[in-house]
Design a protein around this motif. Structure first.
Motif, PDB file in Angstrom:
ATOM      1  N   GLY A   5      43.385  54.176  -9.977  1.00 26.95           N
ATOM      2  CA  GLY A   5      43.274  53.540 -11.278  1.00 26.95           C
ATOM      3  C   GLY A   5      43.248  54.606 -12.376  1.00 26.95           C
ATOM      4  O   GLY A   5      42.305  55.392 -12.450  1.00 26.95           O
ATOM      5  N   HIS A   6      44.271  54.613 -13.216  1.00 28.33           N
ATOM      6  CA  HIS A   6      44.418  55.611 -14.276  1.00 28.33           C
ATOM      7  C   HIS A   6      43.430  55.334 -15.401  1.00 28.33           C
ATOM      8  O   HIS A   6      43.474  54.277 -16.037  1.00 28.33           O
ATOM      9  N   ARG A   7      42.514  56.269 -15.603  1.00 28.45           N
ATOM     10  CA  ARG A   7      41.407  56.083 -16.557  1.00 28.45           C
ATOM     11  C   ARG A   7      40.653  54.799 -16.232  1.00 28.45           C
ATOM     12  O   ARG A   7      40.136  54.118 -17.107  1.00 28.45           O
ATOM     13  N   GLY A   8      40.620  54.502 -14.951  1.00 27.44           N
ATOM     14  CA  GLY A   8      39.997  53.269 -14.467  1.00 27.44           C
ATOM     15  C   GLY A   8      41.046  52.187 -14.330  1.00 27.44           C
ATOM     16  O   GLY A   8      42.012  52.324 -13.593  1.00 27.44           O
ATOM     17  N   SER A   9      40.851  51.126 -15.067  1.00 29.25           N
ATOM     18  CA  SER A   9      41.823  50.029 -15.113  1.00 29.25           C
ATOM     19  C   SER A   9      42.243  49.886 -16.568  1.00 29.25           C
ATOM     20  O   SER A   9      41.995  48.869 -17.225  1.00 29.25           O
ATOM     21  N   ALA A  10      42.908  50.940 -17.074  1.00 34.95           N
ATOM     22  CA  ALA A  10      43.107  51.100 -18.517  1.00 34.95           C
ATOM     23  C   ALA A  10      44.036  50.072 -19.148  1.00 34.95           C
ATOM     24  O   ALA A  10      44.072  49.941 -20.370  1.00 34.95           O
ATOM     25  N   GLY A  11      44.785  49.334 -18.339  1.00 34.95           N
ATOM     26  CA  GLY A  11      45.659  48.314 -18.912  1.00 34.95           C
ATOM     27  C   GLY A  11      44.899  47.106 -19.416  1.00 34.95           C
ATOM     28  O   GLY A  11      45.352  46.418 -20.341  1.00 34.95           O
ATOM     29  N   ASN A  12      43.719  46.861 -18.829  1.00 37.05           N
ATOM     30  CA  ASN A  12      42.955  45.658 -19.176  1.00 37.05           C
ATOM     31  C   ASN A  12      41.513  45.924 -19.609  1.00 37.05           C
ATOM     32  O   ASN A  12      40.799  44.980 -19.968  1.00 37.05           O
ATOM     33  N   TYR A  13      41.106  47.191 -19.572  1.00 37.44           N
ATOM     34  CA  TYR A  13      39.733  47.545 -19.930  1.00 37.44           C
ATOM     35  C   TYR A  13      39.746  48.801 -20.793  1.00 37.44           C
ATOM     36  O   TYR A  13      40.726  49.563 -20.775  1.00 37.44           O
ATOM     37  N   PHE A  71      49.321  56.903  -9.797  1.00 37.38           N
ATOM     38  CA  PHE A  71      48.335  56.507 -10.804  1.00 37.38           C
ATOM     39  C   PHE A  71      48.896  55.345 -11.609  1.00 37.38           C
ATOM     40  O   PHE A  71      50.060  55.360 -12.002  1.00 37.38           O
ATOM     41  N   THR A  72      48.069  54.346 -11.857  1.00 33.52           N
ATOM     42  CA  THR A  72      48.514  53.177 -12.601  1.00 33.52           C
ATOM     43  C   THR A  72      47.413  52.645 -13.505  1.00 33.52           C
ATOM     44  O   THR A  72      46.226  52.729 -13.172  1.00 33.52           O
ATOM     45  N   ASP A  73      47.829  52.073 -14.644  1.00 34.19           N
ATOM     46  CA  ASP A  73      46.881  51.419 -15.553  1.00 34.19           C
ATOM     47  C   ASP A  73      46.492  50.037 -15.040  1.00 34.19           C
ATOM     48  O   ASP A  73      45.560  49.425 -15.556  1.00 34.19           O
ATOM     49  N   PHE A  74      47.243  49.548 -14.036  1.00 37.30           N
ATOM     50  CA  PHE A  74      47.039  48.192 -13.537  1.00 37.30           C
ATOM     51  C   PHE A  74      46.811  48.198 -12.017  1.00 37.30           C
ATOM     52  O   PHE A  74      47.668  47.775 -11.234  1.00 37.30           O
TER      53      PHE A  74
END
Length: 245
Positions: free
Chosen positions: A6-14, A228-231
């Motif tokens: 998880g890129h910067r955690g779950s950066a696409g939704n958080y 690595f993914t934002d989602f």
């Protein structure tokens, strides 16, 4: 089997690089999380991507010019205003203390010292990793390859990984030259033959930032080490659909 970070955690939704984002990535089934580290005026390691707090918080100024006390008061909800009351800039140690309670969660720590020189950031980061008994679960990456060499000198047992944006000739050989066991290329800079050659030489390949399902599927089918993914929730779904029973 391809791992999902998880890129910067779950950066696409958080809100990126916050505890709620990291928890969301872990809950979604990600194999690991990625986070960014800068250093405050009083020498504390904080998890934030930019050299300034301007983009992701309601504050202004360089991280290096603010104390941790000042940064801790900021709202780090970024564009996700629904998290306004629950998103702050965490200390690295706070994230590591949480991570060690998760089931073998991998942690990629990116040292953000390519623009601003943070004296001692390598020593401080490695000390926290050791204190939290996470040596085997942590990967340290950076665009500052001098810093990676320094990390390897301080702690040969912690894996390091080379971040890079564009085509690198025989990247597996370059990684070996500086003692790195991983390559973290921008996804446009990685081809199937690079993945295969690198992995044949014992060098892991983990591209960033992969958000399109078609590219996720392609990397999974090519047996890429990880990405690595934002989602992460989406990536886990794609991985499940493309994993033989």
């Amino acid at each position: 089997m391809t791992l999902i970070f998880g890129h910067r955690g779950s950066a696409g939704n958080y809100p990126e690089n916050t505890m709620c984002s990291f928890i969301a990535a872990s809950t979604a089934g990600a194999d690991g999380i990625e986070l960014d580290v800068q250093m405050t005026k009083d020498g504390e390691l904080v998890v934030i991507h930019d050299e300034t707090v301007d983009r992701t918080t309601n504050g202004t100024g360089y991280v290096k010019d603010l104390t941790y006390e000042e940064i801790s008061q900021l709202d780090a909800s970024f564009k996700f205003t629904q998290f306004k009351d629950s998103a702050s800039v965490p200390m690295l140690n706070e994230v590591l203390e949480w991570a060690k309670q998760q089931d073998q969660l991998l942690i990629n720590i990116e040292l953000k010292n390519g623009i601003i020189d943070y004296p001692g950031i390598e020593e401080k980061t490695i000390e926290l990793v050791r204190n939290n008994h996470l040596v085997k679960q942590v990967i340290i990456s950076s665009f500052n390859h001098y810093s990676l060499v320094k990390c390897k000198e301080i702690s040969p047992e912690i894996e390091t990984a080379v971040l890079y944006m564009e085509g690198l000739f025989k990247p597996w050989a370059y990684a070996a030259n500086i003692g790195a066991k991983g390559l973290h290329p921008y996804y446009h800079a990685v081809k199937k033959e690079i993945i295969l050659q690198s992995q044949n030489y014992g060098v892991a390949v983990r591209p960033f930032t992969v958000n399109e399902p078609a590219l996720m599927e392609k990397l999974i089918k090519e047996n890429c080490t990880a990405f690595f993914t934002d989602f992460p929730e989406l990536a886990v779904k794609v991985k499940t659909e493309n994993t033989p029973l």
